[in-house]
Scaffold this active site. Structure first.
Site, short mmCIF file in Angstrom:
data_model
loop_
_atom_site.label_atom_id
_atom_site.label_comp_id
_atom_site.label_asym_id
_atom_site.label_seq_id
_atom_site.Cartn_x
_atom_site.Cartn_y
_atom_site.Cartn_z
N ARG A 69 34.08 42.04 38.80
CA ARG A 69 32.65 42.32 38.67
C ARG A 69 32.40 43.79 39.05
O ARG A 69 33.04 44.31 39.94
CB ARG A 69 31.83 41.40 39.59
CG ARG A 69 31.71 39.99 39.07
CD ARG A 69 30.83 39.15 39.96
NE ARG A 69 31.42 38.90 41.26
CZ ARG A 69 31.15 39.59 42.37
NH1 ARG A 69 30.26 40.56 42.36
NH2 ARG A 69 31.75 39.29 43.49
N TYR A 197 35.40 40.98 31.20
CA TYR A 197 35.85 40.24 32.38
C TYR A 197 34.84 39.13 32.72
O TYR A 197 33.61 39.38 32.73
CB TYR A 197 36.03 41.18 33.59
CG TYR A 197 36.14 40.37 34.87
CD1 TYR A 197 37.32 39.67 35.16
CD2 TYR A 197 35.05 40.21 35.72
CE1 TYR A 197 37.40 38.85 36.27
CE2 TYR A 197 35.13 39.40 36.84
CZ TYR A 197 36.31 38.73 37.12
OH TYR A 197 36.38 37.91 38.20
N LYS A 206 27.25 34.07 37.23
CA LYS A 206 26.58 34.89 38.24
C LYS A 206 25.22 35.38 37.74
O LYS A 206 24.25 35.43 38.48
CB LYS A 206 27.45 36.09 38.61
CG LYS A 206 28.82 35.72 39.11
CD LYS A 206 28.74 34.87 40.35
CE LYS A 206 30.12 34.59 40.91
NZ LYS A 206 30.05 33.77 42.11
N HIS A 226 24.95 30.81 46.37
CA HIS A 226 26.38 31.04 46.16
C HIS A 226 27.15 30.09 47.09
O HIS A 226 27.72 30.52 48.09
CB HIS A 226 26.70 32.52 46.49
CG HIS A 226 28.03 32.99 46.03
ND1 HIS A 226 28.63 34.12 46.55
CD2 HIS A 226 28.90 32.53 45.10
CE1 HIS A 226 29.79 34.32 45.96
NE2 HIS A 226 29.98 33.37 45.08
N SER A 248 32.69 36.06 47.86
CA SER A 248 33.70 35.87 46.82
C SER A 248 35.11 35.97 47.40
O SER A 248 35.38 36.85 48.22
CB SER A 248 33.53 36.94 45.74
OG SER A 248 32.20 36.96 45.29
N CYS A 250 36.74 34.11 49.46
CA CYS A 250 36.90 33.78 50.88
C CYS A 250 37.17 32.29 51.09
O CYS A 250 36.98 31.77 52.18
CB CYS A 250 35.66 34.18 51.68
SG CYS A 250 35.51 35.95 51.91
N ASP A 277 31.30 26.98 43.70
CA ASP A 277 30.78 28.36 43.69
C ASP A 277 29.25 28.45 43.74
O ASP A 277 28.73 29.36 44.36
CB ASP A 277 31.29 29.07 42.42
CG ASP A 277 31.13 30.58 42.48
OD1 ASP A 277 31.39 31.16 43.56
OD2 ASP A 277 30.74 31.18 41.47
N ARG A 371 42.46 35.00 37.22
CA ARG A 371 41.64 33.79 37.31
C ARG A 371 42.17 32.66 36.45
O ARG A 371 42.86 32.89 35.46
CB ARG A 371 40.21 34.10 36.84
CG ARG A 371 39.50 35.18 37.64
CD ARG A 371 38.92 34.61 38.88
NE ARG A 371 38.27 35.62 39.71
CZ ARG A 371 37.19 35.35 40.46
NH1 ARG A 371 36.65 34.16 40.49
NH2 ARG A 371 36.68 36.28 41.23
C1 OXD Z 1 32.86 35.64 42.45
C2 OXD Z 1 33.29 34.52 41.58
O1 OXD Z 1 33.23 36.79 42.17
O2 OXD Z 1 32.97 33.36 41.92
O3 OXD Z 1 32.14 35.37 43.42
O4 OXD Z 1 33.93 34.74 40.54
MN MN Z 2 31.54 33.34 43.54
#
Ligand code: OXD
Ligand code: MN
Length: 588
Positions: A69, A197, A206, A226, A248, A250, A277, A371
């Site tokens: 991102r 991406y 998002k 989130h 993100s 974590c 998420d 991913r």
């Molecule tokens: C992020 C995702 O970047 O969930 O938070 O992809």
């Molecule tokens: Mn996320």
């Protein structure tokens, strides 16, 4: 197709702007999707993986400058700058539309524009919202099909007059200097250009489900967060639902799919996944807070995912999954990433496309933000409530981040407003999910810093208002966890992963009023005896340390909090200021 005039008029405008050669409506049928997969393979946009070992799985590689991102190129374009607030990039809508229109002008010449009607949330659920994404990328179509519900059913639910979020994506030439991810919350519009991406182009995720939806939620009295959603089942078969917000990369996916330690499993404890998420939360008729996961798949970080760390996520990727920027084992056309196992393939294509010997390579074979896009139904621990259109009632909200020192393993907020303050003061070390330096501590309120679609101070106020609408005994209890505390030698002090179940059990016991806690400067801390360490190699002294509050370190953090809050000026809710004063006094 549809007779919805709003969709048709907008589509005509976007066609006139982008001038695609063809327009194809995505109907959601397997035949159409299969034809698109074949086309993407024929053009090299996707690579077919080993269909015996990984049936229905494909591979995609993005440009090397387009792997995460781009927060510095993400904009919230509200009428006034104040509405977007000091932590969002802002430009006046008129100016931004003019800039973008020149970028999209003729951008799809000679290309096909795909029209993807999609639902965030089960089609027809009162929680759900509809979007239509126009894109010139088959990769986006196929990812959207996994991550959302797409096709004719959605158009039917939209009807001839329903509202939707307008999403336009053009891949263009992925020029990073002209890359824009732009939101117009007051126009229900998202425009993304010059990226391919996931986080920048799967506009349901998002862009819609967090940035636009957080704005809609503020206007309409609900919340877009989130957060993962999990159900914790006890040996009596009762399930309590928990939402957790971590920044993100974590460990939200890991916590959402946790497998309890063996002896707790034997006793009958289980975890069920609803989402990893994003959560959309509404107050139900009974006055409790209910959550749905608006997504239909997992766009998970591959590196670090293994049978040991997240068996369920790995299992979810074994079929009908798209892998992005991982490494390929050329011998059997399977995939590999750092942390999958200790056997990198010898005959390997690394994520950049370079041919290497995995035993002797330098750096990473897979991009650190590579991913998998996997359907939620593949997940062995998916909850039977996953498709429940009414959502699940939430008992606890958990905030957390990567903090080497400050935060103890777990503590509980005194009440809702204190919990909002705990969320608002979240901070974490940055990860590879966004471009920029990794490992730097930054403030990330409610893990929403990159995702809030309006002024963060108003977002805090919205949280406080939501709490005021719930009776204290019905509102979820709020907690903070830190799995990442380190000792003086830099070693992690808590084993994490499945053992986090021990902390979840304390949280649920607190919600049920089954366990006492001691009041400290920062909130309620567990008594050392109440964190179950059976079969764990952790001494009482170590646990005491994990649950300790270093006042000097906290005082430093408070100074940083104060500085952070100052940027919101008078817009910062008085409840947050009061909580800050209380914390300061407690630490004196
Ligand atoms: C992020 C995702 O970047 O969930 O938070 O992809
Ligand atoms: Mn996320």
């Amino acid at each position: 197709m549809t007779d919805n005039k709003k969709v048709l008029t907008w589509l005509e405008e976007m066609k006139a702007l982008c001038r695609p050669q063809n327009v194809v409506w995505i109907d959601g049928s397997e035949e159409q999707l299969e034809a698109l997969r074949a086309e993407a393979v024929s053009t090299g946009e996707m690579i077919k993986l080993n269909q015996e070992k990984l049936p229905g799985c494909y591979y995609h590689r993005t440009a090397v400058n387009d792997v995460a991102r781009v927060e510095d190129r993400t904009f919230i374009c509200t009428e006034t700058e104040e509405e977007a607030g000091p932590i969002n990039n802002w430009m006046a809508p008129k100016e931004m539309y003019a800039k973008l229109n020149s970028l999209y002008d003729g951008s799809m010449e000679g290309r096909t524009m795909y029209v993807i009607p999609y639902s965030m949330g089960p089609v027809g659920s009162p929680f759900s919202k509809i979007g239509v994404e126009l894109t010139d990328s088959i990769y986006v179509v196929l990812n959207m099909d996994i991550m959302t519900r797409v096709g004719n059913d959605v158009l039917k639910a939209l009807g001839s007059d329903g509202d939707f979020v307008k999403c336009l994506h053009a891949k263009k030439d992925v020029n990073p200097d002209e890359r824009y991810i732009v939101h117009f919350p007051q126009d229900n519009t998202i425009m993304s250009v010059n990226s391919a991406y996931g986080g920048n182009v799967l506009l349901g995720k998002k862009c819609f489900a967090l940035r636009i939806a957080s704005y809609q939620g503020m206007k309409e009295g609900w919340m877009a967060e989130h957060m993962l959603i999990l159900g914790l089942e006890n040996p009596q078969g009762e399930v309590k639902y928990i939402c957790a917000a971590f920044p993100s990369a974590c460990g939200k996916t890991n916590l959402a799919m946790l497998i309890p330690p063996e002896y707790l499993k034997e006793k009958g404890y289980k975890v069920w996944t609803i989402g990893d998420d994003i959560a959309w939360l509404r107050i139900g008729e009974d006055g409790r807070l209910y959550a749905i996961n608006p997504e239909a798949g997992f766009f998970g970080v591959a590196p670090g995912t293994s049978e040991k760390t997240n068996f369920n996520a790995l299992a979810a990727t074994k079929k009908n999954t798209i892998f992005t920027n991982v490494a390929i084992n050329n011998d059997d056309m399977t995939v590999w990433w750092e942390g999958l196992d200790k056997n990198p393939p010898e005959n390997c294509t690394e994520w950049t496309g370079k041919q290497v010997n995995g035993k002797t390579y330098e750096g990473n074979l897979a991009n650190p933000n590579s991913r998998f896009t996997a359907p939620a139904v593949n997940c062995p621990c998916i909850s039977k409530e996953f498709e429940n259109p009414q959502g699940v009632p939430i008992s606890a909200i958990v905030f957390g981040g990567r903090r080497a020192k400050t935060a103890p393993l777990v503590y509980q907020a005194r009440d809702w407003n204190h919990g909002v303050f705990v969320g608002a003061t979240m901070a974490s070390e940055t990860t590879a999910a966004a471009t920029g330096a990794v490992g730097v501590v930054r403030r990330d309120p409610m893990a929403m810093k990159p995702f809030v679609g309006y002024n963060m101070a108003d977002y805090f106020a919205h949280w406080i208002e939501m709490g005021a609408k719930m009776d204290a005994d019905k509102a979820p209890k709020i907690f903070h966890v830190n799995w990442f505390r380190k000792d003086d030698e830099g070693n992690f002090m808590w084993p994490g992963f499945g053992d986090n179940m021990r902390v979840l059990n304390w949280i649920v016991d607190r919600c049920d009023g089954k366990v006492d806690a001691r009041e400290s400067e920062i909130g309620f801390l567990p008594e050392v005896k109440d964190i179950d360490t059976t079969n764990l190699d952790i001494s009482e002294a170590q646990l005491t340390e994990l649950l300790s509050v270093d006042k000097a370190v906290w005082m430093e953090d408070v100074q940083d909090q104060e500085k952070y809050f100052a940027q919101f000026g008078d817009r910062l809710p008085k409840e947050i200021k009061e909580e800050l004063e209380t914390l300061k006094n407690n630490l004196k």
